[in-house]
Design an enzyme around this catalytic site. Structure first.
Site, PDB file in Angstrom:
ATOM      1  N   CYS A   1     -30.635  45.700  80.870  1.00 33.95           N
ATOM      2  CA  CYS A   1     -31.058  44.926  79.699  1.00 33.95           C
ATOM      3  C   CYS A   1     -31.732  45.841  78.676  1.00 33.95           C
ATOM      4  O   CYS A   1     -31.040  46.607  78.025  1.00 33.95           O
ATOM      5  CB  CYS A   1     -31.919  43.743  80.142  1.00 33.95           C
ATOM      6  SG  CYS A   1     -31.809  42.391  78.962  1.00 33.95           S
TER       7      CYS A   1
ATOM      8  N   HIS B   1     -28.596  41.083  84.165  1.00 33.85           N
ATOM      9  CA  HIS B   1     -29.505  41.453  85.258  1.00 33.85           C
ATOM     10  C   HIS B   1     -28.798  41.344  86.612  1.00 33.85           C
ATOM     11  O   HIS B   1     -28.838  40.292  87.240  1.00 33.85           O
ATOM     12  CB  HIS B   1     -30.720  40.526  85.256  1.00 33.85           C
ATOM     13  CG  HIS B   1     -31.596  40.699  84.071  1.00 33.85           C
ATOM     14  ND1 HIS B   1     -32.760  41.442  84.110  1.00 33.85           N
ATOM     15  CD2 HIS B   1     -31.478  40.240  82.807  1.00 33.85           C
ATOM     16  CE1 HIS B   1     -33.320  41.424  82.906  1.00 33.85           C
ATOM     17  NE2 HIS B   1     -32.564  40.699  82.092  1.00 33.85           N
TER      18      HIS B   1
ATOM     19  N   GLU C   1     -29.723  42.442  89.332  1.00 37.64           N
ATOM     20  CA  GLU C   1     -30.697  42.295  90.420  1.00 37.64           C
ATOM     21  C   GLU C   1     -30.900  40.839  90.841  1.00 37.64           C
ATOM     22  O   GLU C   1     -31.294  40.565  91.968  1.00 37.64           O
ATOM     23  CB  GLU C   1     -32.033  42.952  90.034  1.00 37.64           C
ATOM     24  CG  GLU C   1     -32.863  42.256  88.952  1.00 37.64           C
ATOM     25  CD  GLU C   1     -32.493  42.626  87.515  1.00 37.64           C
ATOM     26  OE1 GLU C   1     -31.360  43.089  87.298  1.00 37.64           O
ATOM     27  OE2 GLU C   1     -33.328  42.433  86.616  1.00 37.64           O
TER      28      GLU C   1
HETATM   29  N1  GLN Z   1     -36.143  42.746  74.749  1.00 34.04           N
HETATM   30  C1  GLN Z   1     -34.726  42.832  74.923  1.00 34.04           C
HETATM   31  C2  GLN Z   1     -34.007  41.605  74.378  1.00 34.04           C
HETATM   32  O1  GLN Z   1     -34.596  40.573  74.207  1.00 34.04           O
HETATM   33  C3  GLN Z   1     -34.372  43.065  76.383  1.00 34.04           C
HETATM   34  C4  GLN Z   1     -34.735  41.930  77.274  1.00 34.04           C
HETATM   35  C5  GLN Z   1     -34.739  42.289  78.742  1.00 34.04           C
HETATM   36  O2  GLN Z   1     -34.836  43.461  79.089  1.00 34.04           O
HETATM   37  N2  GLN Z   1     -34.703  41.287  79.603  1.00 34.04           N
HETATM   38  O3  GLN Z   1     -32.818  41.667  74.131  1.00 34.04           O
END
Ligand code: GLN
Length: 536
Positions: free
Chosen positions: A384, A510, A512
């Site tokens: 992310c 994600h 995970e």
């Molecule tokens: N802050 C980034 C976004 O909103 C990444 C979010 C995250 O790592 N879950 O896109």
């Protein structure tokens, strides 16, 4: 089966006794005996969901397939049971009050005074029973967050009392977890805190059926029968929960303690099947017989609290076991990383993972870590925000877009290589408004992603507002960073990689959240494999 049975899990004496793990372990055992089970967590705080909480407060925010931002215990439930949870599996006081107040505003209470009893308790009971109504589950385990005696847990305890009575004989039980401390000066295990916390439950009208005692030392028969006598429970319903090497051994310990058999007996359910725990036992065996060791640097800004990265750390355990490898996850605070101390910061690492996150703090160190991994050919996984950092770094140092940035960090950057998603523009509420939950991702042939997934299309879970700006994609691909996973409906870039690198992958989602004991996530398996080939 006639109707769904309910198990309520409460906690006394202190928090952090491992209610979530005991609930997940019991669920695992019942599942291994052929029952369909789900687990629900009731959290007594006023946030509508933990999505708005800083990870320092309660650790990681777990995301379900259907896009609920939930307590990290739901991650344990999924990792143990290998079945997805949903919106209904995590309820907070904020959610309860929100629905009651919404109903009141609509006039649904027809002029009645709206009160904790019966309106709040009715809403709690409705949410508990919701998971049982579709007859999808034989057993619903409901874990009540907090500790008995807390003011904020009271409506939940009262709801359990009412439900126990309404559901009737053998349709529900209460399992109460307590602590049996060891006083080293007296060299004695003490049962008084347990007696007091059962008293607190009794004052609220609940007689627990089973007691699970968390302890650092083995409980003698005498201690168990003392607790049974003072707390009105059967001798064999006093269960020892001793500290173990890993949480994954708890189901086997609970099997030895016969927690599953006692539970089934009290619920009037047959105990016919032998528990099917072959794969679980194989996993434990693998965990303890690994042949190699590697170090992975996890670069984040909440490293003081490892729970902030719970699912990532657990994914390394699953993926490590399947590679017969012990993965030592070194948490590295991104704010300690400078261009001058990289060799020292990343010494001995076989792989670098840049963690998810929000906001500007700690971003510089994450970008430095990304550059180090790229230039030194060290296996890299960016999750992310980690993927977004990889895009920013590549833009700045390879393509030459010196001011490349995310508009999250620099709103008016001349090179917004990461930008706010179109659908996010104009949203001002921060709660529950991100792009959340499972979305499809189409995989490009002959890429790392292809070799990882071996499938044309996968679905993965998300929690973000920003995305790779497609205006720059052609430029990136020209310079050697390609998009290997794309959302088929919106063209949003889900996976980037550098084909020339040993193993360099960034994912907007994600992985995970989907790794479980019996299904370790293929990205983690592949990342670990690549790291195992690195000589440090
Ligand atoms: N802050 C980034 C976004 O909103 C990444 C979010 C995250 O790592 N879950 O896109």
């Amino acid at each position: 089966m006639a109707s769904t049975k309910y198990i309520f899990v409460t906690g006394g004496v202190t928090s952090s006794l491992g209610k979530g793990i005991i609930s997940a372990s019991l669920a695992k055992l019942l599942q291994a005996r052929g029952y369909s089970v789900t687990i629900q967590k009731l959290d007594p705080y006023l946030n509508v969901d933990p999505g708005t909480l800083n990870p320092y407060e309660h650790g990681e925010c777990f995301v379900t397939e259907d896009g609920a931002e939930t307590d990290l215990d739901l991650g344990h439930y999924e990792r143990f049971l290998n079945i997805p949870t949903s919106q209904a599996n995590n309820v907070t006081t904020g959610k309860i009050y929100q629905s009651v107040i919404n109903k009141e505003r609509k006039g649904d209470y027809l002029g009645k005074t709206v009160q904790v009893i019966p309106h709040i308790t009715d809403e709690i009971k409705r949410r508990i029973k919701l998971l049982g109504t579709k007859k999808k589950f034989d057993v619903v385990i409901t874990e009540i967050g907090g500790t008995v005696g807390d003011i904020e847990s009271l409506p939940y305890i009262e709801s359990v009392r009412q439900l126990k009575w309404e559901l009737g004989y053998q349709n529900s039980i209460v399992i109460h977890l307590t602590l049996v401390p060891f006083l080293s000066a007296a060299k004695e295990l003490k049962t008084k805190p347990t007696q007091h916390s059962v008293k607190a439950l009794l004052e609220n009208g609940i007689q627990p059926d089973v007691l699970v005692l968390r302890t650092e030392h083995t409980l003698t028969k005498a201690i168990r029968s003392k607790v049974a006598r003072f707390c009105n429970v059967d001798n064999d319903a006093v269960i020892e929960s001793i500290d173990l090497r890993t949480i994954y051994e708890v189901p086997l310990k609970m099997l030895d303690e016969k927690l599953d058999q006692i539970t089934l007996r009290k619920l009037g359910l047959p105990i016919e099947e032998k528990p099917e725990l072959k794969r679980w036992r194989e996993f434990i065996l693998l965990l303890h017989s690994t042949k190699e060791d590697i170090n992975i640097g996890l670069i984040g800004k909440y490293t003081e609290l490892p729970d902030a990265y719970k699912s990532i750390i657990e994914s390394f355990i699953h993926g490590g076991a399947s590679n017969s490898c012990k993965v030592h996850v070194k948490l590295i605070h991104s704010e300690t990383i400078t261009p001058e101390n990289t060799d020292e910061s990343f010494e001995g690492l076989h792989g670098i993972l840049v963690a998810p996150g929000f906001g500007h703090r700690g971003i510089a160190g994450k970008i430095i870590a990304t550059q180090y991994a790229r230039e030194k050919n060290i296996p890299f996984l960016g999750i992310c925000l980690g993927m977004q950092c990889a895009v920013i770094e590549f833009g700045r140092n390879v393509i030459g877009l010196q001011k490349a940035n995310s508009t999250e960090m620099h709103r008016t950057t001349p090179h917004p290589v990461i930008d706010l998603m179109e659908e996010q523009k104009g949203i001002s509420d921060i709660g529950g408004t991100m792009r959340l939950g499972a979305y499809p991702c189409r995989i490009k042939r002959n890429t790392i992603a292809d070799s990882v997934y071996q499938s044309n299309e996968v679905t993965e879970r998300h929690r973000h507002r920003y995305e790779l700006n497609n205006d720059y994609l052609a430029e990136y691909e020209k310079y050697g960073m390609i998009a290997s996973g794309i959302n088929p409906e919106t063209n949003l870039v889900e996976i980037i990689e550098i084909p020339k690198h040993k193993w360099f992958v960034g994912v907007q989602f994600h992985p995970e959240y989907k790794s479980t004991v019996v299904n370790p996530h293929p990205l983690f398996i592949s990342f670990i494999k690549a790291a195992m080939n690195v000589n440090t």
